[in-house]
Design an enzyme around this catalytic site. Structure first.
Site, PDB file in Angstrom:
ATOM      1  CD  GLU A   1       3.117  -8.461  -5.837  1.00 32.99           C
ATOM      2  OE1 GLU A   1       3.922  -9.119  -6.490  1.00 32.99           O
ATOM      3  OE2 GLU A   1       1.970  -8.209  -6.243  1.00 32.99           O
TER       4      GLU A   1
ATOM      5  CG  ASP B   1      -1.705 -10.070  -6.540  1.00 35.09           C
ATOM      6  OD1 ASP B   1      -0.563 -10.537  -6.502  1.00 35.09           O
ATOM      7  OD2 ASP B   1      -2.326  -9.842  -7.592  1.00 35.09           O
TER       8      ASP B   1
ATOM      9  CG  HIS C   1       4.337 -16.721  -6.205  1.00 37.55           C
ATOM     10  ND1 HIS C   1       4.468 -15.784  -5.203  1.00 37.55           N
ATOM     11  CD2 HIS C   1       3.435 -16.214  -7.076  1.00 37.55           C
ATOM     12  CE1 HIS C   1       3.667 -14.766  -5.466  1.00 37.55           C
ATOM     13  NE2 HIS C   1       3.028 -14.997  -6.592  1.00 37.55           N
ATOM     14  CG  ASP C   2       5.431 -13.399  -8.616  1.00 44.85           C
ATOM     15  OD1 ASP C   2       4.815 -14.264  -9.258  1.00 44.85           O
ATOM     16  OD2 ASP C   2       4.875 -12.506  -7.950  1.00 44.85           O
TER      17      ASP C   2
HETATM   18  C1  GLC Z   1       1.428 -10.533  -8.326  1.00 47.76           C
HETATM   19  C2  GLC Z   1       1.571 -12.015  -8.091  1.00 47.76           C
HETATM   20  C3  GLC Z   1       1.840 -12.693  -9.403  1.00 47.76           C
HETATM   21  C4  GLC Z   1       0.666 -12.446 -10.303  1.00 47.76           C
HETATM   22  C5  GLC Z   1       0.345 -10.951 -10.435  1.00 47.76           C
HETATM   23  C6  GLC Z   1      -1.009 -10.732 -11.033  1.00 47.76           C
HETATM   24  O1  GLC Z   1       2.571  -9.960  -8.804  1.00 47.76           O
HETATM   25  O2  GLC Z   1       2.574 -12.261  -7.139  1.00 47.76           O
HETATM   26  O3  GLC Z   1       2.113 -14.052  -9.268  1.00 47.76           O
HETATM   27  O4  GLC Z   1       0.931 -12.963 -11.577  1.00 47.76           O
HETATM   28  O5  GLC Z   1       0.336 -10.299  -9.190  1.00 47.76           O
HETATM   29  O6  GLC Z   1      -2.010 -11.079 -10.105  1.00 47.76           O
END
Ligand code: GLC
Ligand code: CA
Length: 545
Positions: free
Chosen positions: A258, A199, A322-323
């Site tokens: 990510e 993440d 999910h984002d």
């Molecule tokens: C990433 C996740 C997201 C989260 C963020 C902070 O972007 O995919 O859902 O809010 O990190 O952890």
């Protein structure tokens, strides 16, 4: 390129909170995933990526972890987790976990200790600074709040949080902190997991000196949101290389980072196979352009990533998670051509270079949901965006309309299993509204209909398994300028797969030469004649020679 299982795999993302509730409390859980695991096996996916299921006060739905070694109460127990892992493995499905190590929850014991006094041994696990003339240490805005700093009365200093106030950033410069993270990762690997989705991983290295951003563009609150400052700093690769040496390589696991705001050149630093750091990244260039995305721009982006990475490092392909909002609502036509366009988008994701990621419900063609008031939103990011839009002078109606198209809440509505109450997601009251279209759009109906989006996904996954040209082949765009047709080819050792996609609501003329000499593998309409010389709305064809 070297053959590896994760290059040939299809990943399915499960957002546990919204997947299946097994005990009627309205919240999805691990036992719910176990109940539905045969469904995933039937679909044919190789890997489940689980969104965070660790103990968390849920300020950001599990991305704020208060204990890395236990499961969130809402989701179950470690015993349930081990069973899920065993049930998945028994079906040849691997499981990768979300690794959230840019920050923890402010309720994590490390943070409680760290904030307790300036000389606590864990003080440097987080990033503390005195204020400047009674103000924040610098002008950074965070992703979810006006300022990236929060004043803490206990010790009289500010801590850095690039996300919410309840997500203090860890200090990766501390070797003791890093060792604790590696020990935790090792513990999960010993349990038998097959990999990690990392993440916000390009945020772990902070710019030295934490300087002000000099970008002109200020947020409505007077701070500066500056991705160039807070992300992709030199040194990210070193931390990840250490993680690889200590964990990824010894346990031979799959990794996907990510990384928002990366260019292909920056990505190569992390995925170059000669460097052995991470396997692939989730980049944002397509999804972040969604407001101005045209078909030629999409092709340009895909070609750019291919030309920098091909033969050197691996890619991933996705349009939703999910984002992100539901892909058929953003890139397809979720009314008149919902089924056709959902299949077309799937065709693209499964045949472009890179490992495909499916987000739960995408295989049913689930759509965005209109929320009529901000009070219906649970998501911290949507509420922040709404507040910023109002502050900039937009009306509530305008802000809601924007959220309806782009908010990440769209993809978090419960999975639609059948036509019974609450779409069969729960026997209780769902934590978030169910999309009212569930009587039409649901898994039970999809399974019973041989022409459904679900069964089309099965065909795509089987084809990708069979045709190595789709996995390892070269990529060539045949019509880079065309505004409606996306036609490309994947080729390997003389095998040629040609993909034709009509990204429009209109029947579009097609040069006969583009289909001649090929045989039809399948398409997303039932009656197909490739000699017709045109493509129907949102039609997709896969041809092979
Ligand atoms: C990433 C996740 C997201 C989260 C963020 C902070 O972007 O995919 O859902 O809010 O990190 O952890
Ligand atoms: Ca539950």
């Amino acid at each position: 390129m070297e053959k590896r299982w994760w290059k040939e795999a299809v990943i399915y993302q499960v957002y546990p909170r919204s997947f299946k509730d097994s005990n009627g409390d309205g919240i999805g859980d691990l036992n719910g995933i176990i109940e539905k695991i045969d469904y995933l096996q039937l679909l044919g996916v190789d890997v489940i990526w689980l969104n965070p299921c660790y103990k968390s006060p849920n300020d950001d739905n599990g991305y704020d972890i208060s204990d890395y070694y236990s499961i969130m109460d809402d989701f179950g127990t470690l015993v349930d987790f081990d069973r899920l892992l065993a049930e998945a493995h028994a079906r040849n499905i691997k499981v990768i976990m979300d690794l959230v190590v840019n920050h923890t929850s402010d309720e994590h014991p490390w943070f409680l200790e760290s904030r307790s006094s300036k000389d606590n041994p864990k003080r440097d696990y987080y990033i503390w600074r005195p204020g400047k003339a009674g103000k924040e240490p610098n002008n950074w805005a965070s992703f979810f709040t006006p300022s990236a700093w929060q004043f803490d009365k206990i010790s009289g200093e500010y801590y850095l949080h690039l996300f919410s106030v309840k997500q203090p950033d860890l200090n990766w410069e501390s070797e003791k902190m890093r060792n604790e993270i590696f020990a935790m990762m090792q513990w999960w690997c010993e349990r038998g997991i097959d990999g990690f989705r990392l993440d916000a991983i390009n945020a772990i290295k902070k710019r030295s000196g934490l300087p002000d951003s000099h970008k002109k563009d200020k947020t409505p609150h007077g701070y500066v949101f500056d991705p160039d400052m807070i992300l992709n700093n030199e040194g990210v690769a070193d931390f990840l290389k250490e993680m690889n040496d200590r964990i990824f390589t010894p346990y031979d696991i799959m990794t996907v980072g990510e990384t928002s705001y990366v260019t292909p050149e920056m990505a190569l630093e992390l995925v170059d196979e000669n460097k052995n750091i991470v396997n692939m990244l989730i980049h944002f260039e397509v999804v972040d352009s969604k407001e101005e995305l045209t078909l030629p721009l999409l092709k340009q982006i895909n070609h750019k990533w291919y030309s920098v990475l091909h033969g050197r490092g691996w890619q991933s392909q996705y349009l939703s998670n999910h984002d992100q909002p539901r892909q058929v609502s953003v890139y397809g036509n979720d009314t008149a051509y919902r089924v056709e366009s959902a299949k077309l988008l799937a065709t693209m994701i499964h045949t472009l270079p890179g490992t495909p990621f499916i987000y739960q419900g995408e295989e049913l063609g689930m759509t965005n949901l209109y929320f009529s008031s901000i009070d219906e939103f649970d998501d911290i990011s949507s509420r922040h965006q709404y507040e910023q839009m109002l502050k900039k002078g937009q009306t509530e109606q305008e802000a809601l309309l924007w959220l309806h198209r782009f908010s990440r809440e769209n993809s978090r509505t419960p999975m639609q299993w059948d036509g019974s109450d609450h779409a069969g997601f729960t026997k209780g009251k769902p934590w978030l509204r169910v999309n009212p279209n569930y009587c039409e759009v649901n898994a039970e109906r999809a399974l019973a209909d041989g022409e459904s989006i679900f069964h089309y996904y099965r065909k795509l996954i089987a084809l990708r398994r069979r045709e190595k040209a789709i996995v390892y082949g070269d990529y060539r765009d045949l019509l880079p300028e065309d505004e409606k047709l996306y036609v490309y080819e994947r080729s390997l050792d003389g095998r040629l797969i040609r993909v034709l996609l009509n990204f429009s609501d209109e029947t579009t003329a097609l040069e006969k030469s583009l289909t001649s000499g090929f045989s039809l593998e399948f398409g997303n309409y039932s009656q197909i004649d490739t000699a017709v010389g045109s493509m129907r709305p949102w039609e997709s064809l896969i041809l092979i020679r």
